[in-house]
Design a protein around this motif. Structure first.
Motif, short mmCIF file in Angstrom:
data_model
loop_
_atom_site.label_atom_id
_atom_site.label_comp_id
_atom_site.label_asym_id
_atom_site.label_seq_id
_atom_site.Cartn_x
_atom_site.Cartn_y
_atom_site.Cartn_z
N TYR A 206 76.54 -29.65 2.70
CA TYR A 206 75.94 -28.35 3.01
C TYR A 206 74.50 -28.29 2.50
CZ TYR A 206 75.15 -23.30 2.84
OH TYR A 206 74.62 -22.03 2.99
N ILE A 207 74.29 -28.70 1.25
CA ILE A 207 72.94 -28.67 0.67
C ILE A 207 72.01 -29.61 1.43
CG2 ILE A 207 71.60 -29.27 -1.39
CD1 ILE A 207 73.94 -28.26 -3.07
N ALA A 208 72.53 -30.78 1.82
CA ALA A 208 71.71 -31.75 2.55
C ALA A 208 71.31 -31.22 3.92
CB ALA A 208 72.47 -33.06 2.70
N SER A 209 72.02 -30.24 4.44
CA SER A 209 71.68 -29.69 5.75
C SER A 209 70.54 -28.68 5.69
CB SER A 209 72.91 -29.01 6.38
OG SER A 209 73.16 -27.74 5.80
N GLY A 210 70.10 -28.34 4.48
CA GLY A 210 69.03 -27.37 4.32
C GLY A 210 67.70 -27.88 4.86
N ARG A 211 66.96 -26.98 5.49
CA ARG A 211 65.64 -27.31 6.01
C ARG A 211 64.67 -26.20 5.62
NH1 ARG A 211 68.17 -31.15 6.33
NH2 ARG A 211 68.49 -32.61 8.08
N LYS A 212 63.46 -26.60 5.17
CA LYS A 212 62.47 -25.62 4.76
C LYS A 212 61.93 -24.85 5.97
CE LYS A 212 60.73 -27.98 0.62
NZ LYS A 212 59.53 -28.55 -0.03
N VAL A 213 61.67 -23.57 5.72
CA VAL A 213 61.07 -22.71 6.73
C VAL A 213 59.93 -21.94 6.06
CG1 VAL A 213 61.42 -20.74 8.27
CG2 VAL A 213 63.21 -22.46 8.02
N LEU A 214 58.72 -22.06 6.61
CA LEU A 214 57.56 -21.37 6.03
C LEU A 214 57.30 -20.08 6.78
CD1 LEU A 214 55.19 -21.34 4.03
CD2 LEU A 214 53.85 -22.62 5.73
N LEU A 215 57.24 -18.98 6.04
CA LEU A 215 56.98 -17.66 6.61
C LEU A 215 55.63 -17.16 6.11
CD1 LEU A 215 60.48 -16.13 5.81
CD2 LEU A 215 59.73 -16.96 8.04
N ARG A 216 54.91 -16.45 6.95
CA ARG A 216 53.62 -15.88 6.55
C ARG A 216 53.54 -14.42 6.95
NH1 ARG A 216 49.27 -19.26 8.87
NH2 ARG A 216 49.76 -20.62 7.08
N GLN A 217 53.00 -13.63 6.07
CA GLN A 217 52.82 -12.20 6.32
C GLN A 217 51.94 -11.97 7.55
OE1 GLN A 217 50.57 -10.37 3.24
NE2 GLN A 217 51.03 -8.28 3.84
N MET A 218 52.30 -10.98 8.35
CA MET A 218 51.47 -10.61 9.49
C MET A 218 50.21 -9.91 9.00
SD MET A 218 54.71 -9.15 11.71
CE MET A 218 53.74 -8.46 13.06
N ASN A 219 49.08 -10.10 9.69
CA ASN A 219 47.87 -9.40 9.27
C ASN A 219 48.00 -7.91 9.59
OD1 ASN A 219 46.97 -8.87 11.99
ND2 ASN A 219 46.14 -10.94 12.08
N GLY A 220 47.07 -7.12 9.09
CA GLY A 220 47.17 -5.67 9.22
C GLY A 220 47.26 -5.18 10.65
N ASP A 221 46.46 -5.77 11.54
CA ASP A 221 46.48 -5.34 12.94
C ASP A 221 47.81 -5.67 13.61
OD1 ASP A 221 43.92 -4.38 12.70
OD2 ASP A 221 42.98 -6.19 13.53
N ALA A 222 48.31 -6.89 13.35
CA ALA A 222 49.58 -7.30 13.96
C ALA A 222 50.73 -6.45 13.46
CB ALA A 222 49.84 -8.78 13.67
N TRP A 223 50.71 -6.13 12.15
CA TRP A 223 51.79 -5.30 11.60
C TRP A 223 51.74 -3.88 12.17
CZ3 TRP A 223 56.34 -5.63 9.73
CH2 TRP A 223 56.92 -4.54 9.06
N ALA A 224 50.52 -3.34 12.34
CA ALA A 224 50.37 -1.99 12.91
C ALA A 224 50.91 -1.96 14.34
CB ALA A 224 48.91 -1.57 12.87
N GLU A 225 50.65 -3.01 15.10
CA GLU A 225 51.16 -3.08 16.48
C GLU A 225 52.68 -3.17 16.48
OE1 GLU A 225 49.30 -6.34 18.46
OE2 GLU A 225 47.28 -5.50 18.29
N PHE A 226 53.21 -3.94 15.54
CA PHE A 226 54.67 -4.07 15.45
C PHE A 226 55.31 -2.73 15.11
CE2 PHE A 226 58.47 -4.75 12.85
CZ PHE A 226 59.23 -5.56 13.67
N GLU A 227 54.76 -2.02 14.14
CA GLU A 227 55.31 -0.71 13.76
C GLU A 227 55.21 0.28 14.91
OE1 GLU A 227 55.08 0.28 9.14
OE2 GLU A 227 53.09 0.10 10.06
N ALA A 228 54.09 0.23 15.65
CA ALA A 228 53.93 1.16 16.77
C ALA A 228 54.96 0.88 17.86
CB ALA A 228 52.52 1.05 17.33
N LYS A 229 55.19 -0.40 18.14
CA LYS A 229 56.14 -0.77 19.19
C LYS A 229 57.56 -0.36 18.85
CE LYS A 229 57.93 -4.73 21.78
NZ LYS A 229 57.79 -6.19 22.07
N TRP A 230 57.93 -0.50 17.57
CA TRP A 230 59.30 -0.22 17.15
C TRP A 230 59.39 1.10 16.35
CZ3 TRP A 230 62.92 -3.13 19.32
CH2 TRP A 230 62.56 -4.38 19.80
#
Length: 200
Positions: free
Chosen positions: A111-135
């Motif tokens: 199970y542990i050997a099946s782990g794979r790294k995933v890199l996440l990055r915060q959305m910039n202010g404009d992208a987040w504002a568009e996301f909030e407006a859409k939803w």
């Protein structure tokens, strides 16, 4: 899934209590606003682990239950093999506690050997504002929020690997919602003030 006994390598770098008590360095420099605004955008990032064999979680839980049942004496005598001697009960399918523990350790390693790294990055202010407006309507309503919203949020925040909304949806379908829940929560916390916890 229940917590398992072996030390998880992901927690190996957690500092000791003594290290955590070390005084933090004093902040002495004032903010240079022009330098910050003229430089490249610095957004929060997180590395999470996605386990590609989530089906092993149920098998580990079942082994934990069986080991606990046999070692605690909870198993009725009728369910134990007649060849069991003393304090070494054998399960109905003929496996000893030692064999169950070995199997559990092997599956835990897999199970542990099946782990794979995933890199996440915060959305910039404009992208987040568009996301909030859409939803906006969905965010104003009570949870659980639609999977389509979580898929879009993950797709917008995934850096490595990058993924479209369609690929995130396909990944959710392949592994199931629980496997992506940690990624979704981590992504939400990066993009909301104070790391707000959102129920699913």
């Amino acid at each position: 899934m229940t917590q398992h006994a072996e030390t998880d390598p992901m927690t190996a770098d957690i500092p000791s209590a003594a290290a955590a008590e070390q005084p933090e360095p004093a902040v002495t420099e004032y903010l240079d606003l022009d330098a910050v605004l003229s430089g490249a955008a610095i957004l929060a990032e997180r590395t999470e682990i996605l386990y590609t064999k989530p089906h092993l979680e149920a098998q580990l839980d079942a082994l934990d239950f069986e080991i606990q049942r046999l070692t605690s004496g909870a198993a009725p005598k009728s369910e134990l093999d007649e060849s069991a001697v003393g304090d070494s009960p054998v399960s109905a399918d003929g496996r000893s506690v030692e064999a169950l523990i070995e199997e559990r350790q092997a599956k835990r390693r897999e199970y542990i050997a099946s782990g794979r790294k995933v890199l996440l990055r915060q959305m910039n202010g404009d992208a987040w504002a568009e996301f909030e407006a859409k939803w906006k309507k969905e965010l104003a309503a009570k949870a659980p929020y639609p999977m389509a919203m979580w898929n879009e949020l993950l797709a917008a925040s995934l850096v490595s690997p990058a993924a479209s909304v369609e690929k995130v949806a396909a990944l959710r379908k392949k592994f199931g919602a629980p496997a992506l829940e940690k990624l979704a929560r981590s992504t939400w916390e990066m993009n909301t003030e104070g790391g707000v916890s959102v129920p699913f």
